[in-house]
Design an enzyme around this catalytic site. Structure first.
Site, PDB file in Angstrom:
ATOM      1  N   GLU A 132      -4.400   7.464   7.885  1.00 62.59           N
ATOM      2  CA  GLU A 132      -5.408   6.553   7.549  1.00 62.59           C
ATOM      3  C   GLU A 132      -5.667   5.549   8.512  1.00 62.59           C
ATOM      4  O   GLU A 132      -6.778   5.214   8.440  1.00 62.59           O
ATOM      5  CB  GLU A 132      -4.822   6.253   6.093  1.00 62.59           C
ATOM      6  N   HIS A 142       0.914  -1.154  -0.119  1.00 64.03           N
ATOM      7  CA  HIS A 142      -0.051  -0.033  -0.020  1.00 64.03           C
ATOM      8  C   HIS A 142       0.573   1.199   0.026  1.00 64.03           C
ATOM      9  O   HIS A 142       0.735   2.337  -0.591  1.00 64.03           O
ATOM     10  CB  HIS A 142      -1.008   0.078   1.182  1.00 64.03           C
ATOM     11  N   GLU A 162       4.192  10.791   3.047  1.00 68.04           N
ATOM     12  CA  GLU A 162       3.183   9.668   2.902  1.00 68.04           C
ATOM     13  C   GLU A 162       3.214   8.886   4.021  1.00 68.04           C
ATOM     14  O   GLU A 162       2.187   8.370   4.352  1.00 68.04           O
ATOM     15  CB  GLU A 162       3.569   8.920   1.608  1.00 68.04           C
ATOM     16  N   GLU A 194       2.027   1.863  -3.598  1.00 68.11           N
ATOM     17  CA  GLU A 194       0.949   2.339  -4.411  1.00 68.11           C
ATOM     18  C   GLU A 194       1.086   4.094  -4.149  1.00 68.11           C
ATOM     19  O   GLU A 194       0.933   4.959  -5.071  1.00 68.11           O
ATOM     20  CB  GLU A 194      -0.215   1.906  -3.938  1.00 68.11           C
ATOM     21  N   HIS A 195       0.990   4.523  -2.712  1.00 69.30           N
ATOM     22  CA  HIS A 195       0.951   6.002  -2.584  1.00 69.30           C
ATOM     23  C   HIS A 195       2.177   6.643  -3.271  1.00 69.30           C
ATOM     24  O   HIS A 195       2.103   7.846  -3.807  1.00 69.30           O
ATOM     25  CB  HIS A 195       1.158   6.138  -1.152  1.00 69.30           C
TER      26      HIS A 195
END
Length: 218
Positions: free
Chosen positions: A127, A47, A120, A50-51
């Site tokens: 998140e 993940h 990030e 992906e960011h």
């Protein structure tokens, strides 16, 4: 007429096309690598990658990446699951080549700069905290962790604040080298084109990518 058409490049990357009589094209690049492929204490890595794909490449800055499709009214996004990673876009038909060019750049030429990595890292921690504030989401993650105890597929896709805090640029490069196998990558397009055009563009932008048939890490 066939439901879809498929063209496989010499490096194993597949170009999939389905005709649709529409002025809008939808496309995606799917990599058969997700959180199930993470090693112990590397939870959240797929993940995190992906960011970072949208942050900087060898020839584009973050702003250039984000503006490349937005400037023509297109939508660009991505998501990660336990099974795969997906980058997708929707745009008017004339901009297919623009989209393919960008996808090739962010997937195969991202540089994962340290400053963006730290930004990030904070975004992903927020998140994680937001999901913990939603019991209906958290309980599903807890159930899967019990069901697949001590297996990567039972771990949270986002990872934990501890694992995300320890992930490095080298971790990302190693995960990509081990799991972004060219024979497990599909670039799919649905739109109003001739299949020869789609396959030719696929060859132009993805045909030069070096084959990678490494076994999975997990």
């Amino acid at each position: 007429m066939m439901e879809y058409q498929l063209y496989t490049l010499s490096n194993g990357i597949r170009i999939m096309y389905k005709y649709a009589p529409s002025a809008v094209t939808h496309c995606c690049l799917l990599v058969n690598a997700g959180s199930r492929d993470e090693l112990p204490n590397k939870e959240g890595l797929a993940h995190f990658i992906e960011h970072l794909l949208f942050k900087e490449t060898e020839r584009r800055s973050t702003n250039q990446i984000l503006n490349r499709l937005e400037i023509v009214g297109a939508d660009l996004n991505a998501y990660t699951t336990k099974e795969y990673t997906c980058i997708h876009a929707s745009f008017l038909n004339p901009y297919l080549e623009r989209a393919i060019d960008l996808f090739e750049d962010i997937v195969f030429h991202s540089t994962f700069p340290e400053d963006e990595l730290e930004k990030e890292r904070g975004v992903i921690r927020d998140e994680i905290a937001s999901y913990l504030d939603q019991p209906e989401e958290a309980i599903q993650d807890d159930f899967e962790e019990l069901l697949f105890k001590d297996h990567p597929i039972g771990k949270n896709i986002l990872g934990t604040t501890e694992t995300v805090g320890a992930l490095s640029r080298d971790d990302m490069k190693q995960f990509i080298a081990a799991n972004y196998n060219t024979n497990e990558i599909i670039f799919a397009v649905i739109g109003d084109y001739d299949f020869k055009k789609v396959s030719k563009l696929g060859d132009k932008y993805f045909g030069h990518i070096q084959p990678n048939y490494n076994k999975r890490a997990g």
